[in-house]
Every structure is written in structure tokens, then in C-alpha cells.
Design a protein around this motif. Structure first.
Motif, PDB file in Angstrom:
ATOM      1  N   ASP A   1       0.853  -1.192   0.000  1.00  0.00           N
ATOM      2  CA  ASP A   1       0.000   0.000   0.000  1.00  0.00           C
ATOM      3  C   ASP A   1       0.889   1.242   0.000  1.00  0.00           C
ATOM      4  O   ASP A   1       1.654   1.458   0.948  1.00  0.00           O
TER       5      ASP A   1
ATOM      6  N   ARG B   1       0.337   4.228   0.637  1.00  0.00           N
ATOM      7  CA  ARG B   1       0.060   5.198   1.692  1.00  0.00           C
ATOM      8  C   ARG B   1       0.929   4.985   2.924  1.00  0.00           C
ATOM      9  O   ARG B   1       0.993   5.846   3.804  1.00  0.00           O
TER      10      ARG B   1
ATOM     11  N   THR C   1      -9.144   1.972  -0.109  1.00  0.00           N
ATOM     12  CA  THR C   1      -7.830   2.303  -0.664  1.00  0.00           C
ATOM     13  C   THR C   1      -7.729   3.755  -1.115  1.00  0.00           C
ATOM     14  O   THR C   1      -6.749   4.137  -1.742  1.00  0.00           O
TER      15      THR C   1
ATOM     16  N   VAL D   1      -5.367   3.824   8.033  1.00  0.00           N
ATOM     17  CA  VAL D   1      -3.979   3.466   7.740  1.00  0.00           C
ATOM     18  C   VAL D   1      -3.091   3.811   8.932  1.00  0.00           C
ATOM     19  O   VAL D   1      -2.235   3.015   9.354  1.00  0.00           O
TER      20      VAL D   1
ATOM     21  N   SER E   1       0.909  -3.893   5.348  1.00  0.00           N
ATOM     22  CA  SER E   1       1.575  -3.504   4.101  1.00  0.00           C
ATOM     23  C   SER E   1       0.650  -3.671   2.905  1.00  0.00           C
ATOM     24  O   SER E   1       0.725  -2.898   1.947  1.00  0.00           O
ATOM     25  N   PHE E   2      -0.226  -4.674   2.966  1.00  0.00           N
ATOM     26  CA  PHE E   2      -1.151  -4.923   1.865  1.00  0.00           C
ATOM     27  C   PHE E   2      -2.562  -4.438   2.164  1.00  0.00           C
ATOM     28  O   PHE E   2      -3.258  -3.939   1.281  1.00  0.00           O
ATOM     29  N   ALA E   3      -3.010  -4.611   3.410  1.00  0.00           N
ATOM     30  CA  ALA E   3      -4.422  -4.372   3.730  1.00  0.00           C
ATOM     31  C   ALA E   3      -4.572  -3.640   5.057  1.00  0.00           C
ATOM     32  O   ALA E   3      -4.974  -4.240   6.059  1.00  0.00           O
TER      33      ALA E   3
END
Length: 321
Positions: free
Chosen positions: A27, A29, A109, A119, A168-170
Motif C-alpha cells: 500500500d 500510503r 484504498t 492506515v 503492508s497490503f491491507a
């Protein structure tokens, strides 16, 4: 030999390709958050932690008296209480009490304020797991080696490693449910440890230690049940179902481990303290066989012997023993 070298090169090339593929899926962000650029710093931190608590720390403390660390532990525990309260609040405001359905919730996202708030709290939860490595370091410095069990080490190293990949992904969505529940449990847990470290005058408020493990078990049941929903939904837009599988496995696995701890400690009584030892968890008091143990101090009388604080005079039959 040439074929072997070629095979090694091909394996290395595939490994690099897989690593690059994983990094490409991170991600964006989170790119400016500390320790989130690559898994290297996080992994190195956990390796250093394991090296210290399993080897270096015990060797350093072998010929030294245990540190008391009372004030440090009070500050540490109540700081984690405050941090956990903040994390739970942020999870609620980032979706769980506002827009989430508590069923199949996808990761937002976008760069909306609420999505960026999720996040941030997802990263903060992960970073709290790094802070909690101090639990074991306190054990080492206080020479409570009996508390450095497989369950303790595995839990404290496995959680931050897996959650690094998770955020890192979700960072958000239904996969963040167990983080919110875990932080809720830690409010209760570190509040208990903080009171325990504060001294004997607070012991009357600490009658509920046995139920700490029960709270942990309830946590794992809730986490597993929430993840199980995924298998019965007609459709679900959660982008990373692999994390649902891992969370379900994680919840079930730790339920088994903590259930075994419950049986050994409270049913079979196999975790009763040896003479002169104290089965404390981060400075927690334990009541066993009518004796009250607090930070290495035993209060009460046994077999006609009198125990005084901080290892003073022992008389009667205990002295003969």
C-alpha cells in the motif's frame, strides 16, 4: 557443477522476482511510515529481540542481581493502557463504529480522511507490538526466566512479523477486527500489570488474575468467528482473503495454546511456583496454595514459617527445608 550453479542462480532470480512482486503490491500510503519501506528493518529488530532474550540477556544477567524496575514497569504498563485506549478509539472512528458492517468490509484504498485515519491506526497497532517486546526484556532483566516460555516468545515475535505484512497490503477492512479486539484486551491486561507493579497496597484490587486467561480465550473465539463469516458469505469484496484464512488459523492456534495454559495452570496446577521463585507476568501478582507472591516477595505463613519482604528472615520448618 555448472548445472548446480545455474540452478542456484535461477532460484535466486525467482526469489528476487517474488520479492519485487510483493513490494509492488504494498500500500503506497504507508511508504513514509517508520520501518515500512522494506521488511528488512522489521525482521532485523525481531532477530535482535530473539538473540537478546534467548542468549545475550541471560548471559549478561547470569552473575548479576535482578533489577527491580518498579517505577519503569509502572510507567510502561500504564503508557500501554493509554496507547491501547487510543488505538481502540481510532479503529472505531476509522470505520468500525461509523461505516463498517462488521461482516465483509473491504479495505478503503482511497485518500479520504477516514481511510488515511485507518492506515495510521493500523500502523500504530503494529508499532505497539514492537513496543510490547519490552515485556520479555523486563523478564530477562528481572531474571524471571521461568516466564519466557514458548507461548510468550512465539506470541511476541509472530504477531509483529505477520502484522507488518498485513498492514503492508491491507491496512483496514475486515482483517483489522482482531487488532481492535486485541487492543481492547490489552487495556485490561496492562491495567492489571500496572496495578500489580504499583505495590502491595493495590493487591486487594487484583483478585481477577485467573480471568485474564479467560479474556484471552474469548478474544480468540471472537476473532475466529468473525473470520469464519468469510466462508459462508455469498460474495465478499474484501481484497485479501488470504488474511482471513491466516487470522482464522491464528485465532484457532492461539486458542489451543492458551487453553493448554489454562489447564496446566488452573486445573492441574503444574505452573505453581518452585520455592524461591515467583510466577509473575510483567510484575503481576499470583495467588497459589493460599500464598500471595508479588515481585519475588511471598506474603503469608506456610508450615509455621514466616516470610518477610525482599528475602529477609525465614524461620520454622521452611528454614530447616
Amino acid at each position: 557443477m555448472a548445472n548446480v550453479l545455474q540452478g542456484i542462480q535461477e532460484i535466486g532470480s525467482h526469489a528476487v522476482d517474488i520479492y519485487d512482486y510483493l513490494l509492488a503490491g504494498f500500500d503506497p500510503r504507508l511508504k513514509d511510515y517508520p520501518l515500512m519501506q522494506t521488511p528488512g528493518p522489521m525482521s532485523a529488530t525481531l532477530v535482535c529481540y530473539l538473540f537478546f532474550v534467548l542468549y545475550l540477556g541471560p548471559r549478561i544477567m547470569a552473575n548479576r542481581k535482578p533489577f527491580q524496575l518498579k517505577e519503569a514497569m509502572i510507567v510502561y504498563n500504564f503508557t500501554l493502557v493509554a496507547l491501547s485506549i487510543f488505538i481502540v478509539y481510532e479503529f472505531l472512528m476509522s470505520g468500525w463504529a461509523t461505516t463498517y458492517t462488521w461482516r465483509c468490509d473491504a479495505v478503503d484504498t482511497s485518500d479520504s480522511p477516514q481511510a488515511l485515519r485507518m492506515v495510521r491506526v493500523a500502523w500504530l497497532f503494529w508499532f505497539s507490538k514492537i513496543i510490547e517486546l519490552m515485556d520479555t526484556i523486563f523478564f530477562v532483566l528481572r531474571k524471571k526466566h521461568g516466564q519466557i516460555t514458548f507461548l510468550h516468545i512465539f506470541h511476541h515475535s509472530f504477531m509483529p512479523w505477520t502484522w507488518w505484512w498485513g498492514i503492508s497490503f491491507a491496512p483496514g477492512g475486515m482483517g483489522s477486527f482482531h487488532a481492535m479486539v486485541n487492543s481492547t484486551v490489552h487495556i485490561i491486561m496492562y491495567f492489571y500489570y500496572g496495578l500489580s507493579a504499583a505495590g502491595p497496597r493495590f493487591q486487594k484490587f487484583l483478585w481477577w488474575k485467573k480471568y485474564m486467561t479467560a479474556i484471552q480465550l474469548i478474544q480468540f473465539v471472537l476473532v475466529s468467528l468473525h473470520a469464519t463469516q468469510y466462508y459462508f458469505l455469498d460474495s465478499c469484496d474484501y481484497q485479501y482473503p488470504i488474511f482471513c484464512h491466516l487470522i482464522w488459523i491464528y485465532g484457532t492456534f492461539f486458542f489451543v495454546l492458551f487453553s493448554n495454559f489454562w489447564v496446566q495452570a488452573y486445573v492441574k496446577g503444574k505452573r505453581l511456583p518452585k520455592q524461591g521463585s515467583t510466577p509473575c507476568q510483567n510484575g503481576a501478582a499470583v495467588y497459589t496454595n493460599g500464598k500471595h507472591h508479588e515481585n519475588g516477595i511471598t506474603h503469608g505463613a506456610t508450615n509455621g514459617s514466616t516470610h518477610h519482604e525482599n528475602g529477609s528472615t525465614h524461620t520454622g520448618k521452611m528454614k530447616k527445608a
